[in-house]
Every structure is written in structure tokens, then in C-alpha cells.
Design a protein around this motif. Structure first.
Motif, short mmCIF file in Angstrom:
data_model
loop_
_atom_site.label_atom_id
_atom_site.label_comp_id
_atom_site.label_asym_id
_atom_site.label_seq_id
_atom_site.Cartn_x
_atom_site.Cartn_y
_atom_site.Cartn_z
N GLY A 385 6.85 9.26 0.62
CA GLY A 385 5.96 9.60 1.86
C GLY A 385 5.40 10.88 1.87
N LEU A 386 5.85 11.92 1.89
CA LEU A 386 5.63 13.11 1.88
C LEU A 386 4.91 13.66 0.56
CD1 LEU A 386 8.84 14.99 3.16
CD2 LEU A 386 6.72 14.81 4.42
N GLN A 387 5.07 13.10 -0.51
CA GLN A 387 4.32 13.49 -1.81
C GLN A 387 3.21 12.81 -1.74
OE1 GLN A 387 7.12 11.62 -4.70
NE2 GLN A 387 8.08 13.83 -5.44
N ALA A 388 3.11 11.44 -1.22
CA ALA A 388 1.53 10.71 -1.07
C ALA A 388 0.80 11.80 -0.02
CB ALA A 388 1.85 9.53 -0.53
N GLY A 389 1.53 12.17 1.32
CA GLY A 389 0.52 12.66 1.97
C GLY A 389 0.00 14.05 1.53
N TYR A 390 0.85 14.77 0.90
CA TYR A 390 0.56 15.93 0.02
C TYR A 390 -0.36 15.66 -1.04
CZ TYR A 390 0.73 21.04 0.30
OH TYR A 390 0.54 22.52 0.31
N GLY A 391 -0.19 14.64 -1.67
CA GLY A 391 -1.06 14.34 -2.55
C GLY A 391 -2.67 13.80 -1.99
N PHE A 392 -2.73 13.69 -0.85
CA PHE A 392 -4.04 13.39 -0.20
C PHE A 392 -4.74 14.40 -0.01
CE2 PHE A 392 -6.82 12.93 3.54
CZ PHE A 392 -7.29 11.89 3.25
N ILE A 393 -3.97 15.88 0.39
CA ILE A 393 -4.44 17.01 0.54
C ILE A 393 -5.06 17.42 -0.86
CG2 ILE A 393 -3.68 19.32 0.84
CD1 ILE A 393 -1.65 18.72 2.83
N GLY A 394 -4.47 17.17 -2.08
CA GLY A 394 -4.71 17.46 -3.35
C GLY A 394 -6.23 16.52 -3.56
N LEU A 395 -6.11 15.33 -3.13
CA LEU A 395 -7.26 14.28 -3.57
C LEU A 395 -8.52 15.14 -2.74
CD1 LEU A 395 -8.34 11.59 -4.45
CD2 LEU A 395 -7.61 10.68 -2.14
N CYS A 396 -8.39 15.38 -1.59
CA CYS A 396 -9.56 16.06 -0.82
C CYS A 396 -10.15 17.18 -1.63
CB CYS A 396 -8.97 16.71 0.51
SG CYS A 396 -8.64 15.56 1.98
N ALA A 397 -9.37 17.93 -2.25
CA ALA A 397 -9.71 19.13 -3.03
C ALA A 397 -10.79 18.36 -4.40
CB ALA A 397 -8.67 20.02 -3.78
N VAL A 398 -10.15 17.19 -4.86
CA VAL A 398 -10.82 16.60 -5.79
C VAL A 398 -12.16 15.95 -5.43
CG1 VAL A 398 -10.95 14.56 -7.38
CG2 VAL A 398 -8.69 15.72 -6.86
N ILE A 399 -12.16 15.42 -4.22
CA ILE A 399 -13.41 14.99 -3.51
C ILE A 399 -14.31 15.90 -3.47
CG2 ILE A 399 -14.54 13.72 -1.66
CD1 ILE A 399 -11.81 11.91 -1.34
N CYS A 400 -14.02 17.26 -2.89
CA CYS A 400 -14.57 18.46 -2.80
C CYS A 400 -15.38 18.82 -4.08
CB CYS A 400 -13.96 19.39 -2.27
SG CYS A 400 -14.88 21.15 -1.88
N ALA A 401 -14.78 18.82 -5.30
CA ALA A 401 -15.44 19.21 -6.61
C ALA A 401 -15.99 18.10 -6.72
CB ALA A 401 -14.02 19.30 -7.46
N ALA A 402 -15.66 16.95 -6.88
CA ALA A 402 -16.81 15.92 -7.17
C ALA A 402 -18.06 15.82 -6.45
CB ALA A 402 -15.93 14.48 -6.90
N SER A 403 -18.07 15.93 -5.01
CA SER A 403 -19.21 16.10 -4.28
C SER A 403 -19.92 17.48 -4.99
CB SER A 403 -18.96 16.40 -2.84
OG SER A 403 -18.22 15.29 -2.32
N GLY A 404 -19.46 18.45 -5.16
CA GLY A 404 -20.17 19.51 -5.85
C GLY A 404 -20.75 19.40 -7.11
N VAL A 405 -20.33 18.20 -7.97
CA VAL A 405 -20.73 17.98 -9.14
C VAL A 405 -22.17 17.08 -8.98
CG1 VAL A 405 -20.66 16.53 -11.18
CG2 VAL A 405 -18.74 17.77 -10.58
N VAL A 406 -22.17 16.00 -8.12
CA VAL A 406 -23.11 15.57 -7.36
C VAL A 406 -24.23 16.57 -7.10
CG1 VAL A 406 -24.01 13.62 -6.11
CG2 VAL A 406 -21.89 13.56 -6.90
N LEU A 407 -24.07 17.22 -6.34
CA LEU A 407 -24.76 18.33 -5.75
C LEU A 407 -25.41 19.16 -6.96
CD1 LEU A 407 -26.15 19.83 -3.54
CD2 LEU A 407 -24.32 21.45 -3.24
N TYR A 408 -24.59 19.72 -7.96
CA TYR A 408 -25.23 20.56 -8.87
C TYR A 408 -26.36 19.49 -9.68
CZ TYR A 408 -24.96 23.15 -13.32
OH TYR A 408 -25.13 23.89 -14.33
N VAL A 409 -25.94 18.31 -10.12
CA VAL A 409 -26.67 17.47 -10.73
C VAL A 409 -28.23 17.11 -10.02
CG1 VAL A 409 -27.23 15.09 -11.71
CG2 VAL A 409 -24.97 16.13 -12.22
#
Length: 418
Positions: A385-409
Motif C-alpha cells: 500500500g505504501l509503495q503504491a501510494g508513493y508510486g502515485f507521487i512518482g506518477l504525478c511527476a510522469v504526468i507533469c513531464a508528459a504534459s510538458g511534452v504535449v506543450l512542447y509539441v
């Protein structure tokens, strides 16, 4: 000869004005960081003095988010009516006044009202400082925005230690305790008020018809992508402070000192990132910086999770990447919307505030959900459970980067890349 003397005089005048502008912003971020982070040592004493249960304490702390969001809703309007100088001074003054109210509050309703008022001022201050930075830092915007936010990180780091020291002071035979500590620490807002009074700020003389309207701004897909980047980036940033120690203690059975030490290391890399990497954002571009830094933070988070206890240091290293998101977004807004930065900042920061509240709720929901899947009362269930919760924190950073790619294009196709 006279012309040369006039030129030198104007240059000295300009340098003095710019120094006062910088002093207002840097001191502003220092007192902002202090005001947000002195509550840690004070909370147990407040709870004891007013005999608060956990529910009442949670309600008190939730005033932070509520006051912040309310302040976001009207600060930009005040800036347009009264100007950024007046609003900045009012923000600092309201912080001092809240310190006085807290000092004289000996009943819980009065204290809760004073605390709420403090966070109204806190929210106004965040918006005002962001607008000041957007107007003043027209050159080396990324560097200067990150440098400003470095002072916030620095004061946030030392604020709990300062608060603890001030609470133990005795003045005229009277121990300051937490009430006196709030009065003393919030009174430091007098310093940026003095700097602001001795300065003038650009943008207040801009005619109303020359300002970019909210309706126009919200038609720009880039602004909505910035909302996504900022929201997920800030969730990933703030969640570390709330969940890292909890994760290390329960998943790896670390003691509080060791776990807190790693959190301090996170804030150290966080502050150093803003201090040292700011110039890089100007060199490689704001949008590319957002992609690279948020991606770096995500990679570090997942490496730390996959590597287990032996690679936990990567939790701390991730701070250098995620630290860059907020100031770089502010730099982007300042550059893209020079005549509407105050409106754009208020819009994005308000939605970010809503997103961060939702994000922290989702983290708790993910932890509980996965824990129940593996067995709510088992050690394995707790770990997963704790790993999944902290994994979501990492996922937020991934979504942040992915949104940046869309903005870049999007921006590259329109030849508007910043």
C-alpha cells in the motif's frame, strides 16, 4: 559632461530601485517560508493548551488550504484596482496583524479565527510575490524566479529550528512560548514592507484595456497545459513532506531521526536545485526544462521504490528535479503573458490549489485500496500500500513531464516555444 553626469545619476537611481525591488521579493519569500513552516513545533503546544482532539486539529490545519484558496480568488482583483505595491504591503501587514491576534487569543474560537486570517494573508502573499517576480524579472527570468524560490526553501528549512528557539526565549521574565513566537516571527514581515515602501513596481500604470482578459487567457491551450504541469508537479513536491517519513518508518522500520534525516536531505537537494540549476532553464528553454526536471524526479522516485532500502537516497535526490517546476512555470507565464501575468498566475495557482487537495486525498485512497488487496492487517499489505501510494507521487511527476511534452509539441508547431 552634464549628460554623462545625468546618465550616471539615472543609473545609480535605477540600481537603487532594482535593489529595493529585489529586497522586497527575496525578503518576501523568506518571511513567506517562515510563516508556512513555523507551525510544526507549535502544533503540539497549541493542541495541549486548547485541549484539542485530532478532528479539531485537522479542521484547524485545513484552514490553510481554505484561506489560501479564498485569497487566490480576490488578490488579482485587488492588484488591478490598487496596484501590486499596495497589495504587497497589505499582504505583509495582514501577516503582522494576524501575529498580534494570535498573541492575544486565549480562547479557541478567537485563535482559530486568527489562524484563518493568517492564511488569508499567506495566500495573498503567494500571489503577490508571484506577480512581483513576473513583472520585475524580464531578463534571466528562469534564473531569477528560481533564485527567489530558493530563499523560500532556505527559510522553510530553518523555520522549525527558529520557532523552537524563539519559543524557549524569556523576555522581561515572560517566556514567549508559541503565542509570542508567532508574534515575533510574523513581525519580520516589517522588513519587506520597508523595502516595498522605498520602491516602485512596473505594470501598475498599464491601462485596463491593455491587459489580457481571463476570457482570452482561458482560450489558450498552453495555459491549461500549464495548469496540469503545475498541479501534478506541486502534488509530487508537497506530498513528499507529508508521506516520506511515514513511508520510511512503516515500510523499512526506520526510526524517526533517520527518516527525518532523509527528508531533510530532500529539502537540501530541493533548495540547491533552485539555487544552482536556475540558469539552466534560461539556457535550454522553460518548456524543455519542465520536461527534463520532472522526468528526472520521476525516475529517481521509481529507482528508490524499485531498489528498496539500499537506494532510498534517491528519494532525496528527486528533490533537485521537482523543485524546478513551480518557479519555471511562473517564469513561463511571465514571458508568455506580459500584459496578463497577474490574471494568468491567479488562475493557474488557484486550480493548482484545488488539484493539490485532491491529489493528497488520492494518495491516501491508493494506499488504503492496495493495502486491502494484499491484506489490511498484514505487513505485506502495508508495504504494498505504501509503495503504491508513493508510486502515485512518482506518477504525478510522469504526468507533469508528459504534459510538458504535449506543450512542447504544441508551441513548436506554432513557433512560440519559450
Amino acid at each position: 559632461m552634464n549628460q554623462q553626469a545625468n546618465t550616471q545619476g539615472n543609473k545609480r537611481k535605477f540600481n537603487k530601485l532594482y535593489a529595493m525591488q529585489l529586497a522586497t521579493i527575496f525578503l518576501g519569500f523568506i518571511v513567506f517560508g517562515i510563516s508556512e513552516n513555523i507551525k510544526g513545533p507549535a502544533i503540539p503546544r497549541i493542541q495541549f493548551d486548547f485541549n484539542l482532539d485530532e478532528k479539531q486539529l485537522g479542521t484547524l490545519l485545513s484552514l490553510n488550504a481554505l484561506g489560501y484558496l479564498i485569497a487566490c480568488s480576490f488578490t488579482a482583483i485587488l492588484v488591478r484596482k490598487w496596484g501590486i505595491k499596495a497589495v504587497s504591503i497589505i499582504s505583509f501587514a495582514s501577516m503582522i496583524l494576524s501575529g498580534v491576534f494570535i498573541y492575544v487569543s486565549h480562547t479557541y474560537p478567537l485563535f482559530a479565527s486568527s489562524y484563518f486570517f493568517m492564511y488569508i494573508g499567506n495566500g495573498m502573499l503567494e500571489i503577490a510575490l508571484a506577480i512581483l517576480g513576473a513583472r520585475i524579472f524580464v531578463k534571466n527570468t528562469g534564473t531569477m524566479m528560481n533564485l527567489s524560490h530558493f530563499f523560500y526553501g532556505l527559510s522553510s528549512t530553518v523555520a522549525p529550528l527558529l520557532a523552537t528557539g524563539v519559543m524557549s526565549l524569556t523576555v522581561f521574565g515572560y517566556q514567549l512560548d508559541w503565542r509570542g513566537m508567532y508574534l515575533v516571527m510574523l513581525s519580520l514581515c516589517l522588513l519587506p514592507i520597508i523595502a516595498a515602501l522605498r520602491s516602485t513596481f512596473p505594470g501598475d500604470d498599464l491601462a485596463h484595456e491593455d491587459r489580457t482578459s481571463l476570457k482570452t487567457l482561458t482560450r489558450d491551450p498552453a495555459l491549461w497545459l500549464m495548469v496540469l504541469i503545475l498541479s501534478f508537479g506541486v502534488v509530487s513536491e508537497l506530498a513528499v513532506g507529508g508521506w516520506l517519513v511515514n513511508f520510511l518508518e512503516k515500510a523499512y522500520t526506520w526510526d524517526m531521526v533517520k527518516a527525518s534525516g532523509l527528508l531533510s536531505a530532500f529539502f537540501l537537494t530541493f533548495s540547491l536545485g533552485r539555487l544552482l540549476l536556475g540558469p539552466l532553464t534560461d539556457r535550454i528553454g522553460f518548456v524543455l526544462s519542465l520536461i527534463l526536471f520532472s522526468g528526472f524526479s520521476a525516475v529517481c522516485t521509481f529507482v528508490a521504490l524499485a531498489g528498496g532500502e539500499s537506494l532510498a537516497i534517491f528519494f532525496a535526490i528527486s528533490g533537485a528535479g521537482i523543485a524546478m517546476i513551480y518557479p519555471t512555470v511562473m517564469a513561463f507565464i511571465a514571458r508568455r503573458y506580459p500584459n496578463g501575468s497577474d490574471t494568468a498566475i491567479t488562475f493557474t495557482v488557484t486550480l493548482m490549489g484545488v488539484g493539490s487537495v485532491i491529489g493528497n486525498y488520492v494518495i491516501g485512497w491508493v494506499i488504503e485500496g492496495v493495502k486491502n488487496m494484499y491484506g489490511a492487517t498484514t505487513q505485506l499489505g502495508l508495504l504494498r500500500g505504501l509503495q503504491a501510494g508513493y508510486g502515485f507521487i512518482g506518477l504525478c511527476a510522469v504526468i507533469c513531464a508528459a504534459s510538458g511534452v504535449v506543450l512542447y509539441v504544441y508551441l513548436k508547431r506554432r513557433r512560440e516555444l519559450i
